[in-house]
Design a protein around this motif. Structure first.
Motif, PDB file in Angstrom:
ATOM      1  N   ASP A  31      -5.948  -0.778  30.573  1.00 30.49           N
ATOM      2  CA  ASP A  31      -5.421  -0.590  29.237  1.00 30.49           C
ATOM      3  C   ASP A  31      -4.753   0.784  29.146  1.00 30.49           C
ATOM      4  OD1 ASP A  31      -7.604   1.119  29.319  1.00 30.49           O
ATOM      5  OD2 ASP A  31      -8.825  -0.094  27.968  1.00 30.49           O
ATOM      6  N   GLU A  32      -4.336   1.149  27.947  1.00 30.22           N
ATOM      7  CA  GLU A  32      -3.640   2.418  27.766  1.00 30.22           C
ATOM      8  C   GLU A  32      -4.518   3.602  28.159  1.00 30.22           C
ATOM      9  OE1 GLU A  32      -0.255   4.427  27.213  1.00 30.22           O
ATOM     10  OE2 GLU A  32      -0.439   2.266  26.851  1.00 30.22           O
ATOM     11  N   LYS A  33      -5.811   3.485  27.885  1.00 31.40           N
ATOM     12  CA  LYS A  33      -6.733   4.580  28.227  1.00 31.40           C
ATOM     13  C   LYS A  33      -6.772   4.805  29.731  1.00 31.40           C
ATOM     14  CE  LYS A  33     -11.584   5.977  27.856  1.00 31.40           C
ATOM     15  NZ  LYS A  33     -12.932   5.602  27.339  1.00 31.40           N
ATOM     16  N   LEU A  54       1.250  -3.782  31.926  1.00 32.10           N
ATOM     17  CA  LEU A  54       1.286  -2.717  30.917  1.00 32.10           C
ATOM     18  C   LEU A  54       2.376  -1.700  31.221  1.00 32.10           C
ATOM     19  CD1 LEU A  54      -0.027  -1.321  28.439  1.00 32.10           C
ATOM     20  CD2 LEU A  54      -1.513  -0.110  30.057  1.00 32.10           C
ATOM     21  N   PRO A 114     -10.659  -2.761  33.236  1.00 37.12           N
ATOM     22  CA  PRO A 114      -9.646  -3.200  32.265  1.00 37.12           C
ATOM     23  C   PRO A 114      -8.481  -2.217  32.261  1.00 37.12           C
ATOM     24  CG  PRO A 114     -11.540  -2.237  31.152  1.00 37.12           C
ATOM     25  CD  PRO A 114     -11.907  -2.330  32.599  1.00 37.12           C
TER      26      PRO A 114
END
Length: 317
Positions: free
Chosen positions: A88-90, A54, A86
């Motif tokens: 992710d962007e968060k 990411l 996970p």
């Protein structure tokens, strides 16, 4: 994510642990000792996918696959709780304060965390080990930072090992891992060219996203149906014959089997002992058969100098 509710005390090691090399093993030994002394649970907290997938859009090729990493963690250390956040962007945008408070404290209820000296966390990787210790102390969580693990080749890290693997320095890779680099996968049926030459092979397609050594011939050990065989393997594109259409193929000839034997094989694990020679094109079957016979002699000499289970990592007692 979940931990054993019956264990009031929980400690976790945080990281990606690609390859589970000697520095990782040192960290997990400390984790297990700490949890055992307190009658608590030891866990591994990792990330999926790899954060660089990411953050940079280009995840590194991995030394070990997820399944292999988990087998090593469970088999060597007896750690059953392997949790994945996970990525992710968060999570990437989470502040260090929120990561410690919301995940380590509230969600996982950890009593202690173990990390490597170069651990970073939080938005833009702005949290380092000093900040982790400060924030964890505020939440009543203990911290242990494992210092750099030196070797005669430099500070042990996954990136260092990937570089040596790419160069084909198999013995150095094994030294830093603490076990032999290996590939595991389902056996593919082929055109039986090896069998026709008198050297039948079990063929494995290397998993995607794995860091591979250079194409060539290697002395190996292989685990098949629970048994260990010594052998010789060719990793590459078979330039003497038609090249495989899906990229490199690992073809392993196992010693001690009659040429006409047919193992019922669904999965094979191939452990790399040493590089023997580069892959090359031969003029025909006769020249290839002569070279394979020489490869077998060279592989047997190398493998005879290694104790039977030297390809496996040590188990913690």
């Amino acid at each position: 994510m979940s931990l054993d509710e019956k264990k009031p005390y929980k400690a976790a090691a945080i990281g990606n642990f690609d390859g589970l090399h000697l520095a990782h093993q040192r960290l997990l030994r400390e984790l297990c000792r700490h949890a055992r002394e307190r009658g608590g649970e030891a866990a591994v907290l990792s990330f999926k996918p790899h954060p660089l997938a990411l953050l940079s859009g280009s995840p590194p090729l991995l030394i070990s696959g997820e399944e292999d990493k988990e087998r090593l963690i469970r088999g060597c250390f007896g750690i059953e709780s392997i949790l994945y956040l996970p990525f992710d962007e968060k999570l990437a945008q989470m502040t260090p304060q929120d990561f410690v408070r919301n995940i380590l404290k509230q969600e996982l209820r950890l009593g202690h965390v173990f990390v490597g000296f170069n651990f970073t966390f939080g938005r833009f990787g702005q949290g380092d080990t000093a900040l982790l210790q400060e924030l964890c102390a505020q939440e009543g969580i203990g911290t242990t930072v494992i210092p750099a693990c030196a070797s005669r080749h430099g500070v042990i890290s996954s990136s260092l090992i990937r570089g040596f693997l790419e160069q084909g320095r198999i013995e150095t890779v094994s030294e830093l891992l603490g076990y032999w680099y290996h590939l595991r996968g389902m056996v593919e049926s082929g055109r039986q060219m090896g069998r026709q030459l008198g050297f039948p092979t079990a063929n494995l397609r290397p998993p995607a996203q794995r860091q591979l050594p250079p194409n060539g011939v290697y002395a190996v050990r292989a685990e098949v149906n629970g048994a260990i065989y010594e052998g010789v393997a060719n990793l590459g594109l078979r330039p003497t014959f038609e090249a495989p259409k899906k990229g490199p193929l690992l073809e392993t000839h196992l010693f001690g089997l009659p040429p006409d034997s047919r193992l019922t094989v669904t999965e094979i694990t191939v452990y790399f002992a040493a590089f023997l020679r580069e892959e090359r094109r031969f003029s025909g079957p006769d020249e290839l058969k002569k070279q394979v016979a020489e490869d077998i002699c060279a592989a047997k000499k190398i493998l005879s100098a290694n104790v039977q289970k030297s390809h496996l990592p040590g188990r913690e007692k």
